[in-house]
Design a protein around this motif. Sequence first.
Motif, PDB file in Angstrom:
ATOM      1  N   TYR A   1       0.810  -1.215   0.000  1.00 23.45           N
ATOM      2  CA  TYR A   1       0.000   0.000   0.000  1.00 23.45           C
ATOM      3  C   TYR A   1       0.847   1.272   0.000  1.00 23.45           C
ATOM      4  CZ  TYR A   1      -3.416  -3.500   1.212  1.00 23.45           C
ATOM      5  OH  TYR A   1      -4.207  -4.622   1.202  1.00 23.45           O
ATOM      6  N   LEU A   2       2.163   1.122  -0.005  1.00 28.39           N
ATOM      7  CA  LEU A   2       3.036   2.292  -0.041  1.00 28.39           C
ATOM      8  C   LEU A   2       3.029   2.872  -1.445  1.00 28.39           C
ATOM      9  CD1 LEU A   2       6.078   0.938   1.998  1.00 28.39           C
ATOM     10  CD2 LEU A   2       4.274   2.483   2.796  1.00 28.39           C
ATOM     11  N   GLY A   3       3.197   4.129  -1.539  1.00 33.44           N
ATOM     12  CA  GLY A   3       3.227   4.772  -2.843  1.00 33.44           C
ATOM     13  C   GLY A   3       2.691   6.169  -2.713  1.00 33.44           C
ATOM     14  N   PRO A   4       2.475   6.813  -3.823  1.00 37.72           N
ATOM     15  CA  PRO A   4       1.977   8.185  -3.749  1.00 37.72           C
ATOM     16  C   PRO A   4       0.680   8.265  -2.946  1.00 37.72           C
ATOM     17  CG  PRO A   4       2.603   7.623  -5.993  1.00 37.72           C
ATOM     18  CD  PRO A   4       2.670   6.356  -5.182  1.00 37.72           C
ATOM     19  N   ASP A   5       0.644   9.201  -2.026  1.00 37.66           N
ATOM     20  CA  ASP A   5      -0.530   9.433  -1.199  1.00 37.66           C
ATOM     21  C   ASP A   5      -0.628  10.934  -0.972  1.00 37.66           C
ATOM     22  OD1 ASP A   5      -2.213   9.964   1.060  1.00 37.66           O
ATOM     23  OD2 ASP A   5      -1.979   7.890   1.702  1.00 37.66           O
ATOM     24  N   PRO A   6      -1.662  11.584  -1.500  1.00 41.50           N
ATOM     25  CA  PRO A   6      -1.738  13.043  -1.385  1.00 41.50           C
ATOM     26  C   PRO A   6      -1.752  13.548   0.053  1.00 41.50           C
ATOM     27  CG  PRO A   6      -3.576  12.169  -2.705  1.00 41.50           C
ATOM     28  CD  PRO A   6      -2.758  11.010  -2.251  1.00 41.50           C
ATOM     29  N   VAL A   7      -2.360  12.812   0.974  1.00 45.05           N
ATOM     30  CA  VAL A   7      -2.393  13.243   2.373  1.00 45.05           C
ATOM     31  C   VAL A   7      -0.977  13.219   2.956  1.00 45.05           C
ATOM     32  CG1 VAL A   7      -3.253  12.728   4.685  1.00 45.05           C
ATOM     33  CG2 VAL A   7      -4.783  12.536   2.725  1.00 45.05           C
ATOM     34  N   VAL A   8      -0.267  12.128   2.740  1.00 47.35           N
ATOM     35  CA  VAL A   8       1.096  12.013   3.248  1.00 47.35           C
ATOM     36  C   VAL A   8       1.996  13.047   2.573  1.00 47.35           C
ATOM     37  CG1 VAL A   8       3.116  10.495   3.444  1.00 47.35           C
ATOM     38  CG2 VAL A   8       0.828   9.581   3.843  1.00 47.35           C
ATOM     39  N   ASP A   9       1.817  13.233   1.273  1.00 45.97           N
ATOM     40  CA  ASP A   9       2.629  14.211   0.536  1.00 45.97           C
ATOM     41  C   ASP A   9       2.438  15.626   1.078  1.00 45.97           C
ATOM     42  OD1 ASP A   9       3.514  12.106  -1.022  1.00 45.97           O
ATOM     43  OD2 ASP A   9       2.215  12.574  -2.723  1.00 45.97           O
ATOM     44  N   GLU A  10       1.230  15.956   1.508  1.00 43.63           N
ATOM     45  CA  GLU A  10       0.973  17.280   2.093  1.00 43.63           C
ATOM     46  C   GLU A  10       1.470  17.369   3.531  1.00 43.63           C
ATOM     47  OE1 GLU A  10      -2.994  18.805   1.660  1.00 43.63           O
ATOM     48  OE2 GLU A  10      -3.101  18.212  -0.437  1.00 43.63           O
ATOM     49  N   LEU A  11       1.429  16.255   4.252  1.00 45.87           N
ATOM     50  CA  LEU A  11       1.850  16.252   5.647  1.00 45.87           C
ATOM     51  C   LEU A  11       3.362  16.366   5.805  1.00 45.87           C
ATOM     52  CD1 LEU A  11       1.464  15.858   8.700  1.00 45.87           C
ATOM     53  CD2 LEU A  11       1.425  13.377   8.266  1.00 45.87           C
ATOM     54  N   ILE A  12       4.120  15.643   5.017  1.00 50.47           N
ATOM     55  CA  ILE A  12       5.573  15.549   5.215  1.00 50.47           C
ATOM     56  C   ILE A  12       6.255  16.914   5.339  1.00 50.47           C
ATOM     57  CG2 ILE A  12       7.732  14.847   4.091  1.00 50.47           C
ATOM     58  CD1 ILE A  12       6.339  12.210   3.383  1.00 50.47           C
ATOM     59  N   PRO A  13       5.961  17.907   4.494  1.00 52.40           N
ATOM     60  CA  PRO A  13       6.644  19.199   4.660  1.00 52.40           C
ATOM     61  C   PRO A  13       6.249  19.940   5.947  1.00 52.40           C
ATOM     62  CG  PRO A  13       5.571  19.070   2.511  1.00 52.40           C
ATOM     63  CD  PRO A  13       5.152  17.868   3.287  1.00 52.40           C
ATOM     64  N   GLU A  14       5.183  19.499   6.598  1.00 52.18           N
ATOM     65  CA  GLU A  14       4.713  20.138   7.833  1.00 52.18           C
ATOM     66  C   GLU A  14       5.325  19.517   9.080  1.00 52.18           C
ATOM     67  OE1 GLU A  14       2.867  22.883   7.698  1.00 52.18           O
ATOM     68  OE2 GLU A  14       2.880  22.714   5.514  1.00 52.18           O
ATOM     69  N   ILE A  15       6.131  18.464   8.912  1.00 50.52           N
ATOM     70  CA  ILE A  15       6.756  17.780  10.049  1.00 50.52           C
ATOM     71  C   ILE A  15       8.134  18.367  10.294  1.00 50.52           C
ATOM     72  CG2 ILE A  15       7.641  15.570  10.907  1.00 50.52           C
ATOM     73  CD1 ILE A  15       5.494  14.202   9.162  1.00 50.52           C
ATOM     74  N   GLY A  16       8.361  18.792  11.542  1.00 47.88           N
ATOM     75  CA  GLY A  16       9.647  19.361  11.913  1.00 47.88           C
ATOM     76  C   GLY A  16      10.523  18.418  12.714  1.00 47.88           C
ATOM     77  N   ALA A  17       9.920  17.427  13.356  1.00 49.45           N
ATOM     78  CA  ALA A  17      10.672  16.458  14.157  1.00 49.45           C
ATOM     79  C   ALA A  17       9.806  15.225  14.377  1.00 49.45           C
ATOM     80  CB  ALA A  17      11.073  17.063  15.508  1.00 49.45           C
ATOM     81  N   LEU A  18      10.464  14.134  14.735  1.00 48.51           N
ATOM     82  CA  LEU A  18       9.766  12.898  15.067  1.00 48.51           C
ATOM     83  C   LEU A  18       9.995  12.567  16.531  1.00 48.51           C
ATOM     84  CD1 LEU A  18      10.744  10.576  12.058  1.00 48.51           C
ATOM     85  CD2 LEU A  18       8.713  12.028  12.285  1.00 48.51           C
ATOM     86  N   LEU A  19       8.950  12.082  17.185  1.00 40.21           N
ATOM     87  CA  LEU A  19       9.040  11.505  18.521  1.00 40.21           C
ATOM     88  C   LEU A  19       8.697  10.032  18.340  1.00 40.21           C
ATOM     89  CD1 LEU A  19       9.345  11.630  21.588  1.00 40.21           C
ATOM     90  CD2 LEU A  19       6.934  12.289  21.710  1.00 40.21           C
ATOM     91  N   VAL A  20       9.674   9.171  18.566  1.00 41.17           N
ATOM     92  CA  VAL A  20       9.553   7.768  18.189  1.00 41.17           C
ATOM     93  C   VAL A  20       9.686   6.874  19.417  1.00 41.17           C
ATOM     94  CG1 VAL A  20      10.475   5.989  16.642  1.00 41.17           C
ATOM     95  CG2 VAL A  20      10.709   8.401  16.022  1.00 41.17           C
ATOM     96  N   GLY A  21       8.844   5.862  19.491  1.00 39.47           N
ATOM     97  CA  GLY A  21       8.980   4.851  20.525  1.00 39.47           C
ATOM     98  C   GLY A  21      10.158   3.945  20.217  1.00 39.47           C
ATOM     99  N   ARG A  22      10.744   3.354  21.238  1.00 39.26           N
ATOM    100  CA  ARG A  22      11.938   2.524  21.056  1.00 39.26           C
ATOM    101  C   ARG A  22      11.665   1.293  20.208  1.00 39.26           C
ATOM    102  NH1 ARG A  22      15.940   0.255  19.776  1.00 39.26           N
ATOM    103  NH2 ARG A  22      17.764  -0.161  21.054  1.00 39.26           N
ATOM    104  N   ARG A  23      10.507   0.650  20.425  1.00 38.66           N
ATOM    105  CA  ARG A  23      10.194  -0.532  19.609  1.00 38.66           C
ATOM    106  C   ARG A  23      10.003  -0.149  18.152  1.00 38.66           C
ATOM    107  NH1 ARG A  23       6.588  -2.678  24.177  1.00 38.66           N
ATOM    108  NH2 ARG A  23       5.348  -0.988  23.384  1.00 38.66           N
ATOM    109  N   THR A  24       9.398   0.995  17.908  1.00 36.49           N
ATOM    110  CA  THR A  24       9.218   1.450  16.529  1.00 36.49           C
ATOM    111  C   THR A  24      10.568   1.783  15.908  1.00 36.49           C
ATOM    112  OG1 THR A  24       7.016   2.301  17.011  1.00 36.49           O
ATOM    113  CG2 THR A  24       8.123   3.210  15.079  1.00 36.49           C
ATOM    114  N   TYR A  25      11.420   2.462  16.645  1.00 39.61           N
ATOM    115  CA  TYR A  25      12.735   2.851  16.144  1.00 39.61           C
ATOM    116  C   TYR A  25      13.557   1.630  15.730  1.00 39.61           C
ATOM    117  CZ  TYR A  25      17.495   4.645  16.021  1.00 39.61           C
ATOM    118  OH  TYR A  25      18.780   4.952  15.634  1.00 39.61           O
ATOM    119  N   GLY A  26      13.530   0.595  16.550  1.00 38.01           N
ATOM    120  CA  GLY A  26      14.328  -0.592  16.258  1.00 38.01           C
ATOM    121  C   GLY A  26      13.549  -1.700  15.585  1.00 38.01           C
TER     122      GLY A  26
END
Length: 170
Positions: free
Chosen positions: A29-54
């Motif tokens: 299901y990965l691929g062009p997605d207009p919602v994600v494409d609009e969101l990405i430039p609005e993200i300044g940082a990520l807060l990630v859980g350890r299990r997700t990170y690894g």
Amino acid sequence: MAKLLYGFSCSLDGFIAGPGGDMSWLTPYLGPDPVVDELIPEIGALLVGRRTYGGDDPHRGTEGEGKAFGGGWDGPQFVLTHRPAPPAPGVTFVDNLAEAVEQAKQAAGDKYVNVLGADVARQCLDAGLLDEILAMPVPVLLGDGVRMFDRPGGKPVALEVVKPKWYRVG
């Protein structure tokens, strides 16, 4: 000031990962997605859980493996963890939720801090720190795995529908 956003893809039955954190279900299901494409430039940082990170990567085996949004975003990441991890460029490991949120917000400026990981998102919600949730349902039923929000015995959490200023799709 930055806002905390829990933005995620999930199966229609509410799972963000399969059993054991398996993310391969998302790959088709990965691929062009207009919602994600609009969101990405609005993200300044990520807060990630350890299990997700690894954890598992839906971009495994591609040039986007190991990169946020498959390489579509680059910036500071703050990993909430109590387990030591090897240093990584652009990644700060923090063992306190409030401190991790504060550092991520400072780094994000006036953009979003995108929360990645169900447990860290639940902790942010429980602490009253989460500002917005963006659910991007994927047309599949997993039946088991990591729920996007799991608080056994918990009470319903009322939410308000908002349309972010950046959201132009639809």
